[in-house]
Design an enzyme around this catalytic site. Structure first.
Site, PDB file in Angstrom:
ATOM      1  N   GLY A  59       1.090  -1.054   0.491  1.00 25.52           N
ATOM      2  CA  GLY A  59       0.254  -0.198   0.021  1.00 25.52           C
ATOM      3  C   GLY A  59       1.083   0.994   0.013  1.00 25.52           C
ATOM      4  CB  CYS A  86       5.101  -4.234   0.281  1.00 28.52           C
ATOM      5  SG  CYS A  86       6.260  -2.524   0.115  1.00 28.52           S
ATOM      6  CE1 TYR A  87       0.910   0.755   5.809  1.00 29.32           C
ATOM      7  CE2 TYR A  87      -0.316  -0.280   5.124  1.00 29.32           C
ATOM      8  CZ  TYR A  87       0.409   0.285   5.668  1.00 29.32           C
ATOM      9  OH  TYR A  87      -0.351   1.624   6.859  1.00 29.32           O
ATOM     10  CG  HIS A 178       5.076  -5.549  -4.811  1.00 33.15           C
ATOM     11  ND1 HIS A 178       4.205  -5.299  -3.754  1.00 33.15           N
ATOM     12  CD2 HIS A 178       6.135  -4.430  -3.754  1.00 33.15           C
ATOM     13  CE1 HIS A 178       4.595  -4.420  -3.355  1.00 33.15           C
ATOM     14  NE2 HIS A 178       5.412  -3.279  -3.328  1.00 33.15           N
ATOM     15  CD  GLU A 180       2.230  -8.900  -5.313  1.00 33.27           C
ATOM     16  OE1 GLU A 180       3.271  -8.951  -5.157  1.00 33.27           O
ATOM     17  OE2 GLU A 180       2.140  -7.300  -4.552  1.00 33.27           O
ATOM     18  CB  SER A 231     -24.212  -7.580 -25.604  1.00 37.35           C
ATOM     19  OG  SER A 231     -22.511  -8.478 -24.829  1.00 37.35           O
ATOM     20  N   GLY A 232     -24.456 -10.407 -26.818  1.00 38.92           N
ATOM     21  CA  GLY A 232     -23.231 -11.141 -28.076  1.00 38.92           C
ATOM     22  C   GLY A 232     -21.616 -11.394 -27.770  1.00 38.92           C
ATOM     23  N   GLY A 233     -21.451 -10.816 -26.480  1.00 39.37           N
ATOM     24  CA  GLY A 233     -20.460 -10.840 -25.991  1.00 39.37           C
ATOM     25  C   GLY A 233     -19.735 -12.042 -25.225  1.00 39.37           C
ATOM     26  CB  VAL A 234     -16.812 -13.430 -23.985  1.00 40.51           C
ATOM     27  CG1 VAL A 234     -16.645 -14.869 -22.875  1.00 40.51           C
ATOM     28  CG2 VAL A 234     -16.064 -13.260 -25.389  1.00 40.51           C
ATOM     29  CG  ASP A 235     -17.568 -10.993 -19.848  1.00 38.52           C
ATOM     30  OD1 ASP A 235     -17.131 -11.126 -20.193  1.00 38.52           O
ATOM     31  OD2 ASP A 235     -16.866  -9.530 -19.643  1.00 38.52           O
ATOM     32  CB  SER A 236     -24.107 -11.090 -21.812  1.00 37.16           C
ATOM     33  OG  SER A 236     -24.448 -10.695 -23.333  1.00 37.16           O
ATOM     34  CB  SER A 237     -22.368 -15.601 -23.641  1.00 36.62           C
ATOM     35  OG  SER A 237     -22.495 -14.624 -25.559  1.00 36.62           O
ATOM     36  CE  LYS A 377     -14.140 -10.931 -21.291  1.00 37.08           C
ATOM     37  NZ  LYS A 377     -14.426  -9.974 -21.334  1.00 37.08           N
TER      38      LYS A 377
END
Ligand code: XMP
Length: 521
Positions: A59, A86-87, A178, A180, A231-237, A377
């Site tokens: 942070g 770290c923090y 870090h 990550e 919408s035809g996008g990946v997420d809503s499908s 995603k």
């Protein structure tokens, strides 16, 4: 939260720019984790969440400042492993009786750590230090100068004598660097080692998630009906297919066709959902409405706002016809959910108003079903594959809600949209034929509000110019233009001018983001 079957790790966020990367690395190790801001984690929360391990993030604050963030003391009394980064390391020392000081040389960038004494055998180092030392990424001003009782140094670097410290009795670990970030190549292994010593078995798989998500959707929805805006996008499908698997015909999808879609796109979406998946689907063909209202509009924000407003109206109109609908399904992803911790405060500047249906549930009195809320995603794509969605569909480039409207700078006309669709299809065909589609984050054509003179055969042409846009990106926040070969560009220009009536000049947009944006408007 409490009805999940897999073990959970809690990441307490102190506002580091890279906290999300901790979650990414853990998910890659098949460990389920959630990020929660430090100021939302209290004793009641900890009891409910019941973490099997806790990570304290980095942070921007200094533990030496009055009022700087702390972890609830209970975190250290849960009897579970804790890792401070770290923090997070400094917070741990401060709260457990060690000492942190400022004013030492600040350390930013590459450093090398080595295990100290006989600690090479520590579980957290499994598979590490095979070549003596490991490269790590440091970024800190303050540092620990006295260890809390029970802690010892297990790794050092030339600039950080307490680079890795541990209380192996309690399984408390803390690192100054870090693990990550990409620049700590072995960090992923170190984080995975921490989860394994905490007893995580790596049970977070998409098959397990699918079962669990289906059970949760059934519990949440009961006998009620659900509407899903497709919408035809990946997420809503993916959300729609998952929900359909859970509740069958209680789900109805509404696909709003605003007349700003790509060539054959509406047909593909309707065929896939209605014919292939048998999901009840309302195809709202509202091209006349949208294009009518957009007539004469050329200002980008007005375009976006008009489309957003009409979208909500149309969606609402069709949703009202579905009797007994009590839920609205959305493909919200985890990055949209994570509350960012802001120390400076203040809203950021709006570059573009993204069109979404965020205001709908309140307006319509619907509750939300968001089965992808816990996923990143790439995990949504993995879930899509698990659900049997075609690979070509899952790998599709993102397409913006306002569609071709923002790829048509200036006034939108049906003629321009027609030309744009054809040119875009040729460009994407070229990219696929050359095997480049999966290397590119997003590619499209923008039709420019400019006519230019050309010569074709023996005749003069006076047609539109267009711009090709193709970028590489990780998250759409920053982007680079794709370095096509000149040969590819030449061939594509020849094809577009030859195959698309209405375009006689092709340019390639080589602006990065920033300072450009990906879309033209
Ligand atoms: P920009 O143009 O802001 O785009 O660099 C970044 C990414 O976001 C997409 N985009 C949108 N997506 N609704 C969406 O769903 C929108 O209004 C919208 N505007 C831009 C864009 O296609 C790119 O992937």
């Amino acid at each position: 939260m409490s009805d999940q079957i897999h073990d959970r790790l809690l990441i307490i966020d102190f506002g580091s720019q890279v906290t999300q990367l901790i979650a990414r690395r853990l998910r890659e190790a098949n460990v389920y984790c959630e990020i929660h801001p430090f100021n939302t984690v209290d004793d009641a929360f900890l009891q409910r969440f019941a973490p099997k391990a806790v990570i304290l993030s980095g942070g921007p604050a200094s533990v030496l400042d009055t009022g700087s963030p702390r972890a609830p003391q209970t975190v250290f009394e849960l009897g579970v492993p804790v890792l401070g980064i770290c923090y997070g390391q400094q917070v741990m020392m401060e709260q457990l009786g060690g000492k942190v000081e400022g004013g030492h040389h600040r350390e930013f960038g590459r450093a090398f750590v080595q295990p100290s004494g006989a600690h090479t055998a520590n579980q957290i180092f499994r598979g590490l230090f095979t070549e003596g030392r490991e490269e790590v990424w440091m970024s800190h001003g303050d540092r620990v100068t006295a260890l809390a009782p029970g802690f010892e140094i297990i790794g050092t670097s030339p600039g950080s004598p307490m680079a890795i410290i541990a209380d192996t009795e309690r399984n408390f670990y803390a690192v100054q660097f870090h693990p990550e970030v990409h620049h700590t190549p072995s960090g992923r292994q170190m984080l995975q080692n921490f989860t394994r010593l905490a007893g995580f078995t790596g049970d977070w798989t998409m098959a397990a998630y699918r079962e669990e998500a289906i059970r949760k959707i059934r519990d949440q929805v009961g006998d009620a009906k659900v509407i899903c805006g497709l919408s035809g996008g990946v997420d809503s499908s993916v959300a729609a297919v998952l929900i359909h698997e859970a509740i069958g015909d209680q789900l109805t999808c509404v696909f709003v066709d605003h007349g700003l879609l790509r060539l054959n796109e509406a047909d593909e979406v309707v065929t896939m959902f209605r014919d292939h998946y048998n999901i009840p689907l309302i195809h709202a063909d509202e091209a006349d409405l949208f294009l009518g209202e957009l007539e004469g509009v050329s200002e980008p924000e007005t375009k976006r706002k008009t489309i957003g407003r009409l979208f909500i109206d149309v969606f609402q109109k069709h949703a009202n016809d579905i009797e007994g609908a009590a839920f609205l399904a959305q493909g919200t992803l985890y990055p949209d959910v994570i509350e960012s911790v802001s120390f400076a405060g203040g809203p950021s500047v709006t570059i573009k108003s993204h069109h979404n249906v965020g205001g709908l549930p309140e307006k319509m009195g619907l509750k939300l079903v968001e089965p992808l809320r816990e996923l990143f995603k790439d995990e949504v794509r993995a879930l899509g594959r698990e659900l049997g969605l075609p690979a070509s569909f899952i790998g599709r480039h993102p397409f913006p809600g306002p569609g071709l409207a923002i790829r048509c700078p200036g006034e939108i006309t049906r003629e321009k949209l027609e030309i744009l669709r054809k040119a875009d299809a040729v460009f994407i065909d070229q990219i696929r034929k050359h095997g480049l589609y999966d290397e590119i984050w997003q590619a499209f054509v923008a039709i420019l509000p400019v006519r230019t003179v050309g010569v074709m055969g023996d005749g003069r042409t006076y047609d539109f110019a267009c711009a090709l846009r193709a970028v590489t990106s990780v998250d759409g926040m920053t982007a680079d233009y794709y370095p096509f070969s000149h040969e590819f560009l030449g061939e594509t220009a020849t094809r577009i001018v030859g195959e698309v009536n209405g375009i006689n000049r092709v340019t390639y947009d080589i602006t990065s983001k920033p300072p450009g944006t990906i879309e033209w408007e």
